[in-house]
Every structure is written in C-alpha cells, then in structure tokens.
Scaffold this active site. Sequence first.
Site, PDB file in Angstrom:
ATOM      1  N   ALA A   1      57.632 -19.962 -86.832  1.00 17.22           N
ATOM      2  CA  ALA A   1      56.985 -20.655 -87.956  1.00 17.22           C
ATOM      3  C   ALA A   1      55.492 -20.336 -88.060  1.00 17.22           C
ATOM      4  O   ALA A   1      54.924 -20.356 -89.166  1.00 17.22           O
ATOM      5  CB  ALA A   1      57.191 -22.159 -87.825  1.00 17.22           C
TER       6      ALA A   1
ATOM      7  N   GLU B   1      56.006  -6.686 -85.317  1.00 18.27           N
ATOM      8  CA  GLU B   1      56.481  -8.027 -85.662  1.00 18.27           C
ATOM      9  C   GLU B   1      58.003  -7.990 -85.797  1.00 18.27           C
ATOM     10  O   GLU B   1      58.545  -7.069 -86.417  1.00 18.27           O
ATOM     11  CB  GLU B   1      55.848  -8.417 -87.005  1.00 18.27           C
ATOM     12  CG  GLU B   1      56.327  -9.730 -87.575  1.00 18.27           C
ATOM     13  CD  GLU B   1      55.728 -10.002 -88.960  1.00 18.27           C
ATOM     14  OE1 GLU B   1      55.295  -9.039 -89.656  1.00 18.27           O
ATOM     15  OE2 GLU B   1      55.709 -11.175 -89.360  1.00 18.27           O
TER      16      GLU B   1
ATOM     17  N   HIS C   1      61.527 -10.496 -86.661  1.00 23.08           N
ATOM     18  CA  HIS C   1      62.176 -11.756 -87.051  1.00 23.08           C
ATOM     19  C   HIS C   1      63.675 -11.556 -86.980  1.00 23.08           C
ATOM     20  O   HIS C   1      64.184 -10.519 -87.444  1.00 23.08           O
ATOM     21  CB  HIS C   1      61.775 -12.176 -88.468  1.00 23.08           C
ATOM     22  CG  HIS C   1      60.312 -12.436 -88.576  1.00 23.08           C
ATOM     23  ND1 HIS C   1      59.734 -13.575 -88.080  1.00 23.08           N
ATOM     24  CD2 HIS C   1      59.315 -11.667 -89.063  1.00 23.08           C
ATOM     25  CE1 HIS C   1      58.427 -13.496 -88.267  1.00 23.08           C
ATOM     26  NE2 HIS C   1      58.143 -12.352 -88.857  1.00 23.08           N
TER      27      HIS C   1
ATOM     28  N   TYR D   1      70.641 -18.125 -87.195  1.00 23.16           N
ATOM     29  CA  TYR D   1      70.118 -17.444 -85.995  1.00 23.16           C
ATOM     30  C   TYR D   1      71.193 -17.014 -84.993  1.00 23.16           C
ATOM     31  O   TYR D   1      70.864 -16.359 -83.999  1.00 23.16           O
ATOM     32  CB  TYR D   1      69.082 -18.349 -85.303  1.00 23.16           C
ATOM     33  CG  TYR D   1      67.904 -18.673 -86.193  1.00 23.16           C
ATOM     34  CD1 TYR D   1      67.015 -17.671 -86.587  1.00 23.16           C
ATOM     35  CD2 TYR D   1      67.693 -19.966 -86.674  1.00 23.16           C
ATOM     36  CE1 TYR D   1      65.949 -17.944 -87.421  1.00 23.16           C
ATOM     37  CE2 TYR D   1      66.616 -20.252 -87.505  1.00 23.16           C
ATOM     38  CZ  TYR D   1      65.752 -19.245 -87.876  1.00 23.16           C
ATOM     39  OH  TYR D   1      64.692 -19.512 -88.709  1.00 23.16           O
TER      40      TYR D   1
ATOM     41  N   ASN E   1      57.490 -12.358 -82.260  1.00 24.43           N
ATOM     42  CA  ASN E   1      58.177 -13.168 -83.255  1.00 24.43           C
ATOM     43  C   ASN E   1      57.451 -14.506 -83.211  1.00 24.43           C
ATOM     44  O   ASN E   1      57.719 -15.344 -82.348  1.00 24.43           O
ATOM     45  CB  ASN E   1      59.657 -13.342 -82.912  1.00 24.43           C
ATOM     46  CG  ASN E   1      60.384 -14.156 -83.972  1.00 24.43           C
ATOM     47  OD1 ASN E   1      59.751 -14.770 -84.839  1.00 24.43           O
ATOM     48  ND2 ASN E   1      61.708 -14.178 -83.901  1.00 24.43           N
TER      49      ASN E   1
ATOM     50  N   ARG F   1      70.104 -24.124 -82.557  1.00 23.11           N
ATOM     51  CA  ARG F   1      69.359 -24.175 -83.802  1.00 23.11           C
ATOM     52  C   ARG F   1      70.035 -23.365 -84.920  1.00 23.11           C
ATOM     53  O   ARG F   1      70.223 -22.155 -84.762  1.00 23.11           O
ATOM     54  CB  ARG F   1      67.999 -23.574 -83.477  1.00 23.11           C
ATOM     55  CG  ARG F   1      67.155 -23.278 -84.621  1.00 23.11           C
ATOM     56  CD  ARG F   1      65.940 -22.503 -84.210  1.00 23.11           C
ATOM     57  NE  ARG F   1      65.018 -22.610 -85.299  1.00 23.11           N
ATOM     58  CZ  ARG F   1      64.036 -21.782 -85.544  1.00 23.11           C
ATOM     59  NH1 ARG F   1      63.793 -20.801 -84.724  1.00 23.11           N
ATOM     60  NH2 ARG F   1      63.280 -21.956 -86.583  1.00 23.11           N
TER      61      ARG F   1
ATOM     62  N   ARG G   1      64.657 -15.487 -97.688  1.00 19.03           N
ATOM     63  CA  ARG G   1      64.767 -16.939 -97.475  1.00 19.03           C
ATOM     64  C   ARG G   1      63.771 -17.687 -98.376  1.00 19.03           C
ATOM     65  O   ARG G   1      63.343 -17.153 -99.387  1.00 19.03           O
ATOM     66  CB  ARG G   1      64.575 -17.230 -95.979  1.00 19.03           C
ATOM     67  CG  ARG G   1      65.665 -16.574 -95.115  1.00 19.03           C
ATOM     68  CD  ARG G   1      65.512 -16.892 -93.654  1.00 19.03           C
ATOM     69  NE  ARG G   1      65.624 -18.332 -93.405  1.00 19.03           N
ATOM     70  CZ  ARG G   1      65.294 -18.917 -92.245  1.00 19.03           C
ATOM     71  NH1 ARG G   1      64.851 -18.166 -91.230  1.00 19.03           N
ATOM     72  NH2 ARG G   1      65.414 -20.211 -92.098  1.00 19.03           N
TER      73      ARG G   1
ATOM     74  N   PRO H   1      57.520 -20.956 -81.650  1.00 20.17           N
ATOM     75  CA  PRO H   1      58.178 -22.258 -81.591  1.00 20.17           C
ATOM     76  C   PRO H   1      59.635 -22.260 -82.053  1.00 20.17           C
ATOM     77  O   PRO H   1      59.992 -21.574 -83.012  1.00 20.17           O
ATOM     78  CB  PRO H   1      57.332 -23.143 -82.520  1.00 20.17           C
ATOM     79  CG  PRO H   1      56.561 -22.201 -83.357  1.00 20.17           C
ATOM     80  CD  PRO H   1      56.342 -20.973 -82.532  1.00 20.17           C
ATOM     81  N   ASN H   2      60.406 -23.033 -81.338  1.00 16.53           N
ATOM     82  CA  ASN H   2      61.824 -23.290 -81.634  1.00 16.53           C
ATOM     83  C   ASN H   2      62.763 -22.132 -81.303  1.00 16.53           C
ATOM     84  O   ASN H   2      63.981 -22.294 -81.388  1.00 16.53           O
ATOM     85  CB  ASN H   2      62.019 -23.728 -83.106  1.00 16.53           C
ATOM     86  CG  ASN H   2      61.246 -24.982 -83.421  1.00 16.53           C
ATOM     87  OD1 ASN H   2      61.413 -25.998 -82.731  1.00 16.53           O
ATOM     88  ND2 ASN H   2      60.379 -24.952 -84.419  1.00 16.53           N
TER      89      ASN H   2
HETATM   90  C1  DQA Z   1      61.950 -16.558 -87.612  1.00 18.59           C
HETATM   91  C2  DQA Z   1      61.756 -16.827 -89.115  1.00 18.59           C
HETATM   92  C3  DQA Z   1      60.719 -17.916 -89.334  1.00 18.59           C
HETATM   93  O1  DQA Z   1      60.557 -18.163 -90.719  1.00 18.59           O
HETATM   94  C4  DQA Z   1      61.172 -19.200 -88.670  1.00 18.59           C
HETATM   95  O2  DQA Z   1      60.177 -20.197 -88.807  1.00 18.59           O
HETATM   96  C5  DQA Z   1      61.564 -19.021 -87.255  1.00 18.59           C
HETATM   97  C6  DQA Z   1      62.289 -17.819 -86.847  1.00 18.59           C
HETATM   98  C7  DQA Z   1      63.057 -15.524 -87.352  1.00 18.59           C
HETATM   99  O3  DQA Z   1      63.114 -15.011 -86.236  1.00 18.59           O
HETATM  100  O4  DQA Z   1      63.887 -15.272 -88.216  1.00 18.59           O
HETATM  101  O5  DQA Z   1      61.361 -19.907 -86.425  1.00 18.59           O
HETATM  102  O6  DQA Z   1      60.739 -16.008 -87.108  1.00 18.59           O
END
Ligand code: DQA
Length: 140
Positions: free
Chosen positions: A76, A97, A99, A22, A73, A17, A106, A9-10
């Site tokens: 959240a 995984e 990120h 990011y 990835n 964003r 963080r 998501p997002n």
């Molecule tokens: C994320 C880190 C997560 O904590 C966050 O909720 C994201 C992006 C990252 O790529 O840094 O949506 O996965």
Amino acid sequence: MKILVLNGPNLNMLGIREPDIYGKRTYADLETYIHNAAEEFGAEVEIFQSNYEGELVTHIQNAYGKVDGIIINAAAYTHTSVAILDAIKAVAIPTIEVHLSDIQQRESFRHLSYISMVAQQTICGMGFEGYREAIRLLCM
Ligand code: DQA
C-alpha cells in the site's frame, strides 16, 4: 550480486488475505520461492517485510554501499510514500518494483506508484514469478 528484497504492509498476510487476488500461498512460501530463485541465478538475497513505513526507509538507507540491487513490493505504501521514493533516490541502488497483482487493472487509487518514479522496471500481475523475473533482471 547481493539483493535486498523488501516487502511492505500486509504481505505477511499472504494466504489469508484476499486469496482471489493474491493467491493461497503464504508469506513463508514466498520467502522460499525467492530464496530458490536467488539460488538459480547465483544471487545472495536478504528478505525483509515490515508493516511500518519507517522501517522500510531505514532498511533502504542501511543498504547503502552494501547491496547491488533492491527489489521492492511496497504494497500500500507504493501509492502514498514519498519517504520510500526519497530513500531509494538517496542510496541510488538499482531498484526493481514488483507487485503480485496488476495494479493498473485495479482501483484507480492503485494506478499511481511513487516507486515507479525511481524504479528501473515495474513488474505487475505475475504473482510470485514477478520476484524471480526481478532477480533475473538484476543479475543480467
Ligand atoms: C500489492 C498491490 C498494492 O496495491 C496493495 O496495496 C498490496 C499488494 C501487490 O503486490 O499486488 O498490498 O503491492
């Protein structure tokens, strides 16, 4: 080598964003980057993004017997989803995984990753480059 890249998501909001965290590049830029990296290592990739946990679970289930590796990835859902953890365990496909940001640097609620419990490796804080590194590792 067939690789499924899953983004949660997002991540479709990249570029808009929180650019300080990011970056300014968009989700379309990320897709192009991943396709180029896959080509570099001679891998075949399918990229899927969803804002829905169940869709990510279904995509993982559908990958059973069809792909050699997963890069995820979970955004959240990383910090909440036992369902995604169980789906990866169920299909037993090698998973890395990724990120974009360094979740360990963080907020404390981002320090727990359910995906890390099953992933072969976790790559954090390398931005887009993390996806390239994940492809490279799966192709080794
Ligand atoms: C994320 C880190 C997560 O904590 C966050 O909720 C994201 C992006 C990252 O790529 O840094 O949506 O996965």
